[in-house]
Design a protein around this motif. Structure first.
Motif, PDB file in Angstrom:
ATOM      1  N   GLU A  20     -11.907  72.946  31.148  1.00  0.00           N
ATOM      2  CA  GLU A  20     -11.139  73.647  32.168  1.00  0.00           C
ATOM      3  C   GLU A  20      -9.668  73.278  32.025  1.00  0.00           C
ATOM      4  O   GLU A  20      -9.304  72.104  31.939  1.00  0.00           O
ATOM      5  N   VAL A  21      -8.817  74.302  31.979  1.00  0.00           N
ATOM      6  CA  VAL A  21      -7.383  74.091  31.775  1.00  0.00           C
ATOM      7  C   VAL A  21      -6.682  74.142  33.127  1.00  0.00           C
ATOM      8  O   VAL A  21      -6.886  75.064  33.915  1.00  0.00           O
ATOM      9  N   HIS A  22      -5.895  73.124  33.383  1.00  0.00           N
ATOM     10  CA  HIS A  22      -5.121  73.066  34.612  1.00  0.00           C
ATOM     11  C   HIS A  22      -3.644  73.262  34.284  1.00  0.00           C
ATOM     12  O   HIS A  22      -3.099  72.558  33.421  1.00  0.00           O
ATOM     13  N   ASN A  23      -3.006  74.210  34.934  1.00  0.00           N
ATOM     14  CA  ASN A  23      -1.571  74.436  34.768  1.00  0.00           C
ATOM     15  C   ASN A  23      -0.843  73.845  35.962  1.00  0.00           C
ATOM     16  O   ASN A  23      -1.110  74.215  37.107  1.00  0.00           O
ATOM     17  N   HIS A  24       0.043  72.928  35.675  1.00  0.00           N
ATOM     18  CA  HIS A  24       0.817  72.292  36.726  1.00  0.00           C
ATOM     19  C   HIS A  24       2.233  72.846  36.682  1.00  0.00           C
ATOM     20  O   HIS A  24       2.899  72.810  35.649  1.00  0.00           O
ATOM     21  N   GLY A  25       2.683  73.373  37.797  1.00  0.00           N
ATOM     22  CA  GLY A  25       4.025  73.953  37.857  1.00  0.00           C
ATOM     23  C   GLY A  25       4.761  73.512  39.101  1.00  0.00           C
ATOM     24  O   GLY A  25       4.169  72.997  40.055  1.00  0.00           O
ATOM     25  N   PHE A  26       6.072  73.708  39.072  1.00  0.00           N
ATOM     26  CA  PHE A  26       6.928  73.362  40.206  1.00  0.00           C
ATOM     27  C   PHE A  26       7.809  74.557  40.487  1.00  0.00           C
ATOM     28  O   PHE A  26       8.637  74.951  39.669  1.00  0.00           O
TER      29      PHE A  26
END
Length: 239
Positions: A20-26
């Motif tokens: 599972e790919v998690h994209n972390h953004g701000f």
């Protein structure tokens, strides 16, 4: 030849289980909606806006949040976009106007304020104020001036312009009624009178509230001329 569960053909690499790919953004910005417009006349300029503030969706945060502001040097600022950035930009711009006044013992003129706002927005270009603004005032000869800005400080002097959630509706209307775009046999350089500009602003916002859910509640118009700033308030749709 028997094949077990773990048997593999020669030269065949094991297949990894999907992960599972998690994209972390701000992303700190919120478009709080609403609309501002500016109109320039011969000896005046005005900035108008609604007072509705939304959360970027269907929730209304406030029905009485202004988007037009009178500055200490007599100019008027209108800003649409992220309200927190509007307030921070306004505070910093007013501080620079006050520093200029105490250093030079005179108020900054409209042209200097326009350049100051451009420098302020450009200085934040790597983490910009997510706002689109208009600045209105009168020059040294008493002529109305109006400036329009993008979030990173690019600006130009205009006779009419709109920013915000209903700007796609208002700009063609203003181009036609003030710049007389696509009209023949008319004076394209003629500027509206004070009464015409106020009526156009009211008509524009009355129409915009029928099409744009982020614009509404109250209309505030700040008219600036050589005598000062006049405030006009009208009720808009509340639904």
């Amino acid at each position: 030849m028997e094949y077990g569960l773990m048997h593999q053909e020669p030269n065949q690499h094991p297949v990894a289980a999907p992960r599972e790919v998690h994209n972390h953004g701000f992303y700190p910005y919120v478009d709080n909606g609403g609309t501002v417009l500016g109109i320039c006349g011969k000896d005046f300029a005005l900035v108008a806006s609604d007072t509705r503030q939304s959360n970027g969706g269907y929730l209304i945060n406030s029905r009485d949040t202004p988007k037009t502001f009178k500055l200490s040097n007599g100019t008027v600022l209108g800003s649409a976009g992220f309200h927190a950035d509007t307030m921070q930009c306004l505070e910093t711009l007013e501080q620079r106007a006050q520093l200029y006044f105490h250093k030079h013992e005179r108020q900054m003129n409209a042209k200097a304020m326009a350049q100051t706002l451009s420098h302020l927005l450009y200085s934040k270009r790597f983490f910009p104020y997510m706002i689109n603004t208009v600045l209105a005032g009168v020059d040294a000869k008493g002529n109305g001036v109006l400036y329009s800005y993008d979030p990173v400080g690019s600006f130009g002097e205009v006779t009419q312009y709109s920013h915000g959630s209903a700007s796609a509706l208002l700009n063609p209307f203003l181009d036609n009624q003030i710049a007389r775009a696509h009209q023949t046999g008319v004076d394209h350089s003629a500027l509206p009178s004070r009464e015409q500009a106020i009526k156009l602003a009211i008509d524009a916002f009355t129409s915009a509230t029928e099409r744009d859910i982020y614009t509404g509640d109250w209309l505030e118009i700040l008219v600036v001329d050589s005598d000062g700033v006049q405030e006009i308030k009208r009720e808009l749709k509340h639904d």
